[in-house]
Scaffold this motif. Structure first.
Motif, PDB file in Angstrom:
ATOM      1  N   LEU A  87       0.826  -1.197   0.000  1.00 14.50           N
ATOM      2  CA  LEU A  87       0.000   0.000   0.000  1.00 14.50           C
ATOM      3  C   LEU A  87       0.869   1.259   0.000  1.00 14.50           C
ATOM      4  O   LEU A  87       2.006   1.229   0.482  1.00 14.50           O
ATOM      5  CB  LEU A  87      -0.895   0.018   1.241  1.00 14.50           C
ATOM      6  CG  LEU A  87      -2.012  -1.028   1.311  1.00 14.50           C
ATOM      7  CD1 LEU A  87      -2.727  -0.927   2.649  1.00 14.50           C
ATOM      8  CD2 LEU A  87      -3.000  -0.848   0.167  1.00 14.50           C
ATOM      9  N   PRO A  88       0.336   2.366  -0.489  1.00 13.20           N
ATOM     10  CA  PRO A  88       1.049   3.638  -0.400  1.00 13.20           C
ATOM     11  C   PRO A  88       1.212   4.048   1.062  1.00 13.20           C
ATOM     12  O   PRO A  88       0.579   3.473   1.954  1.00 13.20           O
ATOM     13  CB  PRO A  88       0.145   4.623  -1.148  1.00 13.20           C
ATOM     14  CG  PRO A  88      -0.796   3.780  -1.934  1.00 13.20           C
ATOM     15  CD  PRO A  88      -0.952   2.507  -1.181  1.00 13.20           C
ATOM     16  N   PRO A  89       2.043   5.057   1.329  1.00 11.87           N
ATOM     17  CA  PRO A  89       2.156   5.550   2.709  1.00 11.87           C
ATOM     18  C   PRO A  89       0.775   5.949   3.234  1.00 11.87           C
ATOM     19  O   PRO A  89      -0.017   6.556   2.520  1.00 11.87           O
ATOM     20  CB  PRO A  89       3.070   6.773   2.585  1.00 11.87           C
ATOM     21  CG  PRO A  89       3.819   6.557   1.313  1.00 11.87           C
ATOM     22  CD  PRO A  89       2.891   5.816   0.394  1.00 11.87           C
ATOM     23  N   GLY A  90       0.490   5.595   4.464  1.00  9.45           N
ATOM     24  CA  GLY A  90      -0.819   5.922   5.018  1.00  9.45           C
ATOM     25  C   GLY A  90      -0.725   6.396   6.444  1.00  9.45           C
ATOM     26  O   GLY A  90       0.219   6.067   7.174  1.00  9.45           O
ATOM     27  N   ASP A  91      -1.701   7.184   6.866  1.00 12.82           N
ATOM     28  CA  ASP A  91      -1.774   7.687   8.244  1.00 12.82           C
ATOM     29  C   ASP A  91      -0.480   8.373   8.655  1.00 12.82           C
ATOM     30  O   ASP A  91       0.056   8.139   9.740  1.00 12.82           O
ATOM     31  CB  ASP A  91      -2.077   6.529   9.214  1.00 12.82           C
ATOM     32  CG  ASP A  91      -3.387   5.838   8.880  1.00 12.82           C
ATOM     33  OD1 ASP A  91      -4.306   6.521   8.424  1.00 12.82           O
ATOM     34  OD2 ASP A  91      -3.481   4.611   9.074  1.00 12.82           O
ATOM     35  N   LEU A  92       0.036   9.216   7.777  1.00 12.33           N
ATOM     36  CA  LEU A  92       1.285   9.891   8.077  1.00 12.33           C
ATOM     37  C   LEU A  92       1.082  10.905   9.198  1.00 12.33           C
ATOM     38  O   LEU A  92       0.099  11.646   9.225  1.00 12.33           O
ATOM     39  CB  LEU A  92       1.827  10.594   6.829  1.00 12.33           C
ATOM     40  CG  LEU A  92       2.162   9.677   5.654  1.00 12.33           C
ATOM     41  CD1 LEU A  92       2.678  10.495   4.476  1.00 12.33           C
ATOM     42  CD2 LEU A  92       3.196   8.641   6.062  1.00 12.33           C
ATOM     43  N   LEU A  93       2.026  10.944  10.124  1.00  8.83           N
ATOM     44  CA  LEU A  93       1.945  11.880  11.243  1.00  8.83           C
ATOM     45  C   LEU A  93       2.271  13.295  10.778  1.00  8.83           C
ATOM     46  O   LEU A  93       3.162  13.506   9.963  1.00  8.83           O
ATOM     47  CB  LEU A  93       2.946  11.474  12.331  1.00  8.83           C
ATOM     48  CG  LEU A  93       2.667  10.165  13.071  1.00  8.83           C
ATOM     49  CD1 LEU A  93       3.827   9.846  13.996  1.00  8.83           C
ATOM     50  CD2 LEU A  93       1.381  10.249  13.860  1.00  8.83           C
ATOM     51  N   TRP A 229      10.797   4.593  13.626  1.00  6.64           N
ATOM     52  CA  TRP A 229      10.937   5.115  14.984  1.00  6.64           C
ATOM     53  C   TRP A 229       9.576   5.129  15.666  1.00  6.64           C
ATOM     54  O   TRP A 229       8.537   5.119  15.014  1.00  6.64           O
ATOM     55  CB  TRP A 229      11.557   6.516  14.985  1.00  6.64           C
ATOM     56  CG  TRP A 229      10.803   7.557  14.223  1.00  6.64           C
ATOM     57  CD1 TRP A 229       9.701   8.272  14.639  1.00  6.64           C
ATOM     58  CD2 TRP A 229      11.089   8.023  12.896  1.00  6.64           C
ATOM     59  NE1 TRP A 229       9.292   9.146  13.668  1.00  6.64           N
ATOM     60  CE2 TRP A 229      10.128   9.025  12.584  1.00  6.64           C
ATOM     61  CE3 TRP A 229      12.074   7.720  11.942  1.00  6.64           C
ATOM     62  CZ2 TRP A 229      10.109   9.696  11.364  1.00  6.64           C
ATOM     63  CZ3 TRP A 229      12.052   8.390  10.724  1.00  6.64           C
ATOM     64  CH2 TRP A 229      11.096   9.360  10.458  1.00  6.64           C
ATOM     65  N   TRP A 230       9.607   5.147  17.006  1.00  5.71           N
ATOM     66  CA  TRP A 230       8.373   5.013  17.778  1.00  5.71           C
ATOM     67  C   TRP A 230       8.089   6.299  18.529  1.00  5.71           C
ATOM     68  O   TRP A 230       8.887   6.737  19.358  1.00  5.71           O
ATOM     69  CB  TRP A 230       8.475   3.859  18.760  1.00  5.71           C
ATOM     70  CG  TRP A 230       7.151   3.381  19.274  1.00  5.71           C
ATOM     71  CD1 TRP A 230       6.318   2.471  18.694  1.00  5.71           C
ATOM     72  CD2 TRP A 230       6.495   3.804  20.477  1.00  5.71           C
ATOM     73  NE1 TRP A 230       5.188   2.290  19.446  1.00  5.71           N
ATOM     74  CE2 TRP A 230       5.269   3.091  20.554  1.00  5.71           C
ATOM     75  CE3 TRP A 230       6.818   4.700  21.489  1.00  5.71           C
ATOM     76  CZ2 TRP A 230       4.386   3.255  21.610  1.00  5.71           C
ATOM     77  CZ3 TRP A 230       5.933   4.866  22.538  1.00  5.71           C
ATOM     78  CH2 TRP A 230       4.729   4.144  22.592  1.00  5.71           C
ATOM     79  N   VAL A 231       6.953   6.933  18.220  1.00  7.74           N
ATOM     80  CA  VAL A 231       6.506   8.140  18.929  1.00  7.74           C
ATOM     81  C   VAL A 231       5.029   7.975  19.293  1.00  7.74           C
ATOM     82  O   VAL A 231       4.196   8.833  19.029  1.00  7.74           O
ATOM     83  CB  VAL A 231       6.731   9.417  18.091  1.00  7.74           C
ATOM     84  CG1 VAL A 231       8.182   9.818  18.082  1.00  7.74           C
ATOM     85  CG2 VAL A 231       6.215   9.237  16.653  1.00  7.74           C
ATOM     86  N   GLY A 232       4.727   6.828  19.895  1.00  9.80           N
ATOM     87  CA  GLY A 232       3.340   6.458  20.174  1.00  9.80           C
ATOM     88  C   GLY A 232       2.872   5.364  19.243  1.00  9.80           C
ATOM     89  O   GLY A 232       1.974   4.590  19.551  1.00  9.80           O
ATOM     90  N   ARG A 233       3.482   5.281  18.094  1.00 12.24           N
ATOM     91  CA  ARG A 233       3.330   4.182  17.141  1.00 12.24           C
ATOM     92  C   ARG A 233       4.564   4.219  16.244  1.00 12.24           C
ATOM     93  O   ARG A 233       5.307   5.210  16.198  1.00 12.24           O
ATOM     94  CB  ARG A 233       2.057   4.327  16.323  1.00 12.24           C
ATOM     95  CG  ARG A 233       2.107   5.478  15.349  1.00 12.24           C
ATOM     96  CD  ARG A 233       0.867   5.522  14.490  1.00 12.24           C
ATOM     97  NE  ARG A 233       1.012   6.534  13.457  1.00 12.24           N
ATOM     98  CZ  ARG A 233       0.002   7.107  12.839  1.00 12.24           C
ATOM     99  NH1 ARG A 233      -1.215   6.774  13.149  1.00 12.24           N
ATOM    100  NH2 ARG A 233       0.214   8.014  11.903  1.00 12.24           N
TER     101      ARG A 233
END
Length: 286
Positions: A87-93, A229-233
């Protein structure tokens, strides 16, 4: 509607030896992972000389194909073939999303991601780099913004140059010569993220080289590496190309560094190896 890609990947690798090898014991990490943004539709690993294989997931969750060869042989070939829906990038912060700095130092978070916070042999930094990391952190309002700044910094300072380093190279070697391959760029990025206090992991897989890939055309692909990296997810990013991980990327394994996810490793009884060949072919099926 999200436009997924369907990719067929063939990864052929192996060793040649200076003479007959009586036995070898091997592990291949060449089987893609199922995940929220990737589905493995078909996969197989074939070995020559023929050997019985068995699969298991290692400590880091990577699928390992293990096999022993006890027939005398002067070369070993492993071919992994898979079909994967991506899939394409999704739910980007956004810049303001993710945990604040204060939460990253909480004992519960440090305990949970302890192994992804420690430097390793290939990701360790020196004092000048630690000073750069401190400066980037001070200028960033959130850990996520700082992580993106690290990726941009590494990409601007280290030139991607195939053949500039070997698999034993570390982050400092690439930094000192300001050039390396995706593995080096990812090691340096992971080391800087961890120095900031962000849990970070090294990702191995494949990359289709063309954003406008023709359907049905087979091209020379790449074994590739990027970071999360992890910043909550967990957030995935490809610092070598400066892009979010998406439909062109196929995930195989995750770990602290390359040493946790080598495509092929083993031990054998016999004369020295004279080299390792690697061929990756990727076809976009849709």
């Amino acid at each position: 509607m999200v436009d997924s890609w369907r990719l067929k990947v063939q990864h052929k690798t192996g060793f040649d030896y200076a003479g007959p090898v009586s036995s070898s014991y091997n592990e291949a990490r060449m089987w893609p992972r199922n995940g929220s943004r990737q589905a493995v539709l078909d996969a197989r690993v074939e070995v020559w000389p023929p050997a019985r294989t068995y699969r298991y997931e290692d400590y880091w969750g990577t699928v390992v194909t293990a096999f022993d060869v006890h027939a005398q042989h002067e070369s070993l070939t492993v071919t992994a073939t898979s079909t994967v829906e991506t899939l394409p990038p999704g739910d980007l912060l956004s810049a303001s999303d993710g945990l604040p700095w204060s939460d990253l130092s909480s004992p519960a978070l440090v305990d949970r991601w302890y192994e992804f916070l420690l430097p390793t042999q290939r990701t360790g930094l020196d004092d000048p780099l630690r000073s750069i990391v401190s400066d980037l952190r001070d200028k960033s309002d959130t850990p996520h913004v700082a992580a993106l700044a690290v990726c941009e910094f590494v990409r601007s300072e280290v030139t991607y140059q195939p053949g500039a380093t070997g698999v034993q190279s570390d982050a400092l070697h690439a930094w000192e010569q300001r050039k390396g391959v995706c593995q080096d760029i990812s090691h340096l990025t992971v080391g800087m993220l961890r120095e900031m206090g962000l849990p970070a992991r090294y990702v191995s897989g494949y990359l289709h080289p063309s954003p406008a890939a023709e359907i049905g055309e087979s091209v020379v692909g790449q074994s590739h590496a990027w970071v999360e990296w992890w910043v909550g997810r967990w957030t995935a990013f490809d610092p070598t190309n400066g892009v979010a991980v998406g439909e062109r990327h196929v995930v195989v394994g995750r770990g602290r560094e390359y040493g946790d996810v080598p495509p092929l490793k083993g031990v054998y009884a016999g004369p020295a190896s004279t080299g390792q060949g690697v061929e990756v072919t990727i076809t976009r099926l849709r």
